[in-house]
Each structure stands twice: as structure tokens, then as C-alpha cells.
Design a protein around this motif. Structure first.
Motif: not given
Ligand code: G6P
Ligand code: ZN
Length: 542
Positions: A485-487, A362, A495, A112-113, A17-18, A483, A375, A364, A343-345, A281
Motif C-alpha cells: 500500500s502507498g497510503t 478502483e 495487499r 482520507s479513510h 498514493t494520495s 502490492r 472519485k 478500494s 493504483t491511485g486516482w 469512497r
Molecule cells: C486512496 C487513493 C486510491 C487508492 C487507495 C488505496 O484512496 O485515492 O486511489 O486506490 O487509496 O491505495 P493503497 O496504495 O493504500 O492501496
């Protein structure tokens, strides 16, 4: 001086995702980071002599990768790299620096987080010249390149001193070590009514920001304590640490619980906010009221003209598909465009560039606007302070008035983390099989109106992104979304997003999980979450 190093490709460098996110020991494998960085450069054209921005959230391994990236940028022909002092640049600040100095692009080092440390997460993301994350066309090209790469270029030179602001020569390239905070703080001051916020704080309104030992510390201290006059110590955990002091730098009700409890306590602050590892965030809490990210987007949009930077109104709103439809009602009332993206900035970039959307958000915990192409955590916090200062109302009053006017979208996300990947994929596959049979079916009082796998047709560049999340929409505006998650970096994260629209103001004070209970039960019935994941309850509920 330029060395061409032979390397072997890794097959697991697919950006999510990022950007590319992996554990540090994965990144520390021989040539792993170098392969990915060279693959970025190999996927770009025309950067000869141009400027690249590099910065990260200060997590473990940040400095090592920055030195590599600097030497590789020089060997590949960039003219200049602007890098934040100490290797620090929050994600929104990096986006701003790219835009302000008209750079070719930027490399943001962050996961990120996700937690940081020797065995925790690291990440590399490429941002294009508009300051935003690279679109899929580029990330796909980078991934394709990583699978076949056999050499990379690097300069053989000693490390650059990242801790002293100034210009340095690195081969034929200039390294400009910049103050990571100043440009960003000036931008915030140009968008918001700092005078009004300063008066609010001066009148005794107590604001606390928890920087979670991550990158926003220096930014928040400069803005909140120095420019807005909040007492010293208003920014907690303000020193960025490589392991975030063992915090999980994710601003939500689980990981920023202390702040939440403090704001809710009788003698605690009036307003609390937290940001994540790389500063994009935000979480906003007022006394007696936690603001869901979806509501935050809607309320910012509805009150945007109170901030000087948005006084002329907003052109449109964009939200990711799983984000609640609260903002849609605002867009409808304002008569402006509303866009629903995956999903994804990165999906907001085209809409912002084209002037279709001004504010985006978003679920998130991400909110932002056209001021940068990421963001922006502190931006959201300052927007809220600006609204509070202008309306002279508390967070709770502002949110409740918003619900009374527009109705309330009860909303919650349930995460099942580190689920067996195969089980998660099977769950999604089974859901896809069921989609066409769901419409018309009733579950208790809930009748399915439509069900699909969300696909996005980008209205600007015509690109299509499929399989972006499974939506089951019920009559009356309720829905559940599933969904993967892609992170995440280990196993799969499932999710479940649950939403119910309640127009009746006399029913706006139900506890969220109670208000959503029937939908949560139905979601499990449809997707067989408990059975397939072997989990009795979600890992995190936000
Ligand atoms: C990152 C991305 C966001 C996305 C979030 C959750 O913070 O920058 O754009 O919404 O991850 O992504 P996920 O694929 O884990 O739901
Ligand atoms: Zn982040």
C-alpha cells in the motif's frame, strides 16, 4: 507584513498514493506543514494573482493548517483563496469547486479513510487545475523541493474567520469563505434523475447513508433528506467530528459493519451506503447483497445511460490494475475503450481529460466519472439509486442479472496491516526474483499463464510508472496480485488481491472466500506471506 522564515528540510515528506500522510504529531513538528506547503508552491509556476481552493475533511488539525495555508498563499502571491465554511470541503466537492471556478489548483487536507485525532493521521494533497490529484511529475518535484527547502513565506496576520460565509482581505489576497455543499449538490442534481429517486423514496424504499462522522454528513443531509425527501435521520453519524467520533471512517465490511448488518436484517432499510473521511469512497449494500467495488464499476458502466448526465453513453472505462476485470467485459460488449492503470486516482486524470474514459473505478471502494477529477462517494450512491429507480429492481436483482449476463468475477482483497517494513520489502523482492520462473508452473489445478510486475505507459503523456504491483495470472482468467500500500502511515501494508472468473450462472452463489480458497492458498505458497510476515491471517478482508 510578509515574513520569510528560515527552516530546515525534513527528509520524510515523500507524497504517497494520495499526497503526504503522517500522524498529527509529525505534522505538528516545527515548520513541518509549512515546509510542505511552500514546497508545493515552489514546484508550481504562474499562479500570481490566481485562485487557489483550500478545504479539508474537518479532521483534527484541519483548521490550524488551513490558517497557515491561507497566510502562505497570500505571502506567495495568490490573488484569491476559496475555502469551504468551517474549513470543510469533501474531496470531490473540492475537485468540483476547482473546476467550476477555473481555479489554478487546490490544497486538500485529508488523510482520507485513516482515523483522525491528536495522535492519528493528517494529510496534505495538491490538486491541479483540472481538479485532480497532481501527477507524479509534480509530486516528485514537490518531494525534491522538501529535501532542500530553507525558507518559507508567510503573512503575519490574525486568523481568518472560517465560520462565516463572505469575502475577507488577507494582505493583498481575498479569502472567499464559501458554502461547501451548494455547488456540489447542484452538480449531482444535474447528473441524476432526482425526480425518479424522489418517487422511489416516496414509495417507501428506505435508504440509509452512514457518513461515519466524517465530511459527507452535510452533503448527504442536503441531498438525501432535503432534496430527495428521505426522512430526517436517514443520514446517520451526519456531523463531521475532528476524531470521527473514534470511528475508522473507512466504508467496508469491517468498519461499516453496523450498517451492513442493519440492511441485511429483515426489517432494516432496503439500501445502505457509507462514505469515508473525505467523501470520495463509497460502499453500497442492498438487502441480501453487498456490492463489491469492482462489480459496482461494471454495473454503473453497463447502466450508465439510465442517468441523465450519461444518457449519450460513455466513451470508455478505466480501472486500476488490482480492480477486477468485471468492467472489462462491459467495455467489450459496449465496444468502448478499457484502460488499466496503476493504483491511485491520479492516473485517471489524463484519460478523463482526453475524453478516453468517462467512468473510472478502483477496488478500494472508489468510483467516479468525468464530472470531477476525484472519485466520488455520494455520486456512486446516487448513481445506484438512479439505476434502482429506473429499473424498478432491487440491488440484489440488478447484481444477479448482471452476473448472469456477463459472468461473475469473484473478488476479494486481503490486507496485512502494519507488517514489518523490511519483511514486506523482502517478500516483494523475493517475488520479483521468482517472476520469470512462474509461467508454466502448476499449483493444483491452477496453471500460471503469465507473471509480471505491472508497469503503466500513460497513453496520453507517455510517462511510464514501473513496479506497480506483482501479478500472477492463471489460465482461465483467475489471478492473484501482490502490492504494498502507498497510503499507510505505520509499517507496511501488504495487499493480496484475488480474483476468479466464473461464467456459469449456476455457480454464482458460492460464498466468496470459499470460491477463492484455492487461489488464496496458492498465493501464500508463492509469496510465503505467513512465513515472512509472521501473520496467520489477514488484518482485514474485503
Ligand atoms: C486512496 C487513493 C486510491 C487508492 C487507495 C488505496 O484512496 O485515492 O486511489 O486506490 O487509496 O491505495 P493503497 O496504495 O493504500 O492501496
Ligand atoms: Zn478518501
Amino acid at each position: 507584513m510578509i515574513k520569510t522564515v528560515s527552516t530546515k528540510p525534513y527528509q520524510d515528506q515523500k507524497p504517497g498514493t494520495s499526497g503526504l500522510r503522517k500522524k498529527v504529531p509529525v505534522f505538528a513538528q516545527e515548520h513541518y506543514a509549512e515546509n510542505f506547503i511552500q514546497s508545493i508552491f515552489d514546484s508550481l509556476e504562474g499562479f500570481e494573482g490566481k485562485t487557489l481552493v483550500i478545504g479539508g475533511d474537518g479532521r483534527y488539525y484541519n483548521r490550524e493548517v488551513i490558517q497557515k495555508a491561507l497566510k502562505m498563499a497570500a505571502a506567495n502571491g495568490f490573488g484569491k483563496v476559496m475555502v469551504g465554511k468551517g474549513g470543510i470541503l469533501s474531496t470531490p466537492a473540492a475537485s468540483h469547486v476547482i473546476r467550476k471556478y477555473d481555479a489554478f489548483g487546490g490544497i486538500v487536507l485529508s488523510a482520507s479513510h485513516n482515523p483522525g485525532g491528536p495522535t492519528e493521521d493528517f494529510g496534505i494533497k495538491y490538486n491541479i487545475g483540472n481538479g485532480g490529484p497532481a501527477p507524479e511529475k509534480i509530486t516528485d518535484a514537490i518531494y525534491a523541493r522538501t529535501k532542500v527547502i530553507d525558507t518559507y513565506k508567510i503573512l503575519e496576520e490574525p486568523d481568518v474567520d472560517l465560520d462565516t460565509i463572505g469575502m475577507y482581505a488577507l494582505g493583498d489576497m481575498i479569502v472567499d469563505v464559501i458554502d461547501p455543499v451548494a455547488d456540489y449538490a447542484d452538480l449531482m442534481e444535474s447528473l441524476f434523475d432526482f425526480g425518479a429517486i424522489r418517487s422511489l423514496i416516496g414509495s417507501g424504499f428506505r435508504v440509509v447513508i452512514d457518513s461515519m462522522s466524517a465530511v459527507t454528513g452535510p452533503y448527504a443531509v442536503e441531498i438525501l433528506e432535503k432534496r430527495l425527501g428521505a426522512p430526517a435521520g436517514s443520514v446517520r453519524n451526519s456531523e463531521p467530528l475532528p476524531d470521527f467520533g473514534h470511528h475508522h471512517p473507512d466504508p467496508n465490511l469491517v468498519h461499516a459493519r453496523e450498517l451492513y448488518d442493519d440492511v441485511m436484517s429483515a426489517d432494516g432499510p432496503d439500501f445502505g451506503a457509507a462514505s469515508d473521511g473525505d467523501g470520495d469512497r463509497n460502499m453500497v449494500v442492498g438487502k441480501g447483497m453487498f456490492v463489491t467495488p469492482s462489480d459496482s464499476l461494471a454495473i454503473i458502466a453497463a447502466n450508465a445511460t439510465l442517468a441523465p448526465g450519461y444518457a449519450d453513453g460513455i466513451a470508455g472505462i478505466a480501472r486500476s490494475m488490482p480492480t477486477s476485470a468485471a468492467a472489462d467485459r462491459v467495455a467489450q460488449k459496449l465496444g468502448i475503450g478499457m484502460y488499466e492503470t496503476p493504483t491511485g486516482w491520479k492516473f485517471f486524470g489524463n484519460l478523463l481529460d482526453a475524453g478516453k474514459a468517462t467512468v473510472c473505478g478502483e477496488e478500494s471502494f472508489g468510483t467516479g466519472s468525468n464530472h470531477v477529477r476525484e472519485k466520488d462517494g455520494l455520486w456512486a450512491v446516487l448513481f445506484w439509486l438512479n439505476i434502482i429507480a429506473a429499473k424498478k429492481k432491487s440491488v440484489k436483482e440488478i447484481v444477479e442479472a448482471h452476473w448472469a449476463e456477463y459472468g461473475r468475477n469473484y473478488y476479494s482483497r486481503h490486507d496485512y496491516e502494519e507488517v514489518d517494513t523490511e519483511a514486506a520489502n523482502e517478500l516483494v523482492a523475493a517475488l520479483r526474483e521468482k517472476l520469470s520462473s512462474l509461467p508454466g508452473q502448476s499449483f493444483g489445478s491452477l496453471k500460471v499463464e503469465a507473471a509480471d510486475d505491472f508497469a503503466y505507459n500513460d497513453p496520453i503523456d507517455g510517462s511510464v510508472s514501473k513496479n506497480q504491483g506483482i501479478r500472477v495470472l492463471f489460465e482461465g482468467g483467475s489471478r492473484v496480485v501482490f502490492r504494498l500500500s502507498g497510503t499507510g502511515t505505520s509499517g507496511a501494508t501488504l495487499r493480496l488481491y484475488v480474483e476468479r472468473y466464473e461464467p456459469d450462472a449456476s455457480r454464482h452463489n458460492i460464498e466468496t472466500q470459499t470460491a477463492l480458497a484455492d487461489l488464496i492458498t496458492v498465493a501464500d505458497e508463492i509469496a510465503e506471506i505467513k512465513k515472512r510476515t509472521g501473520r496467520n491471517a489477514p488484518t482485514v478482508i474485503t
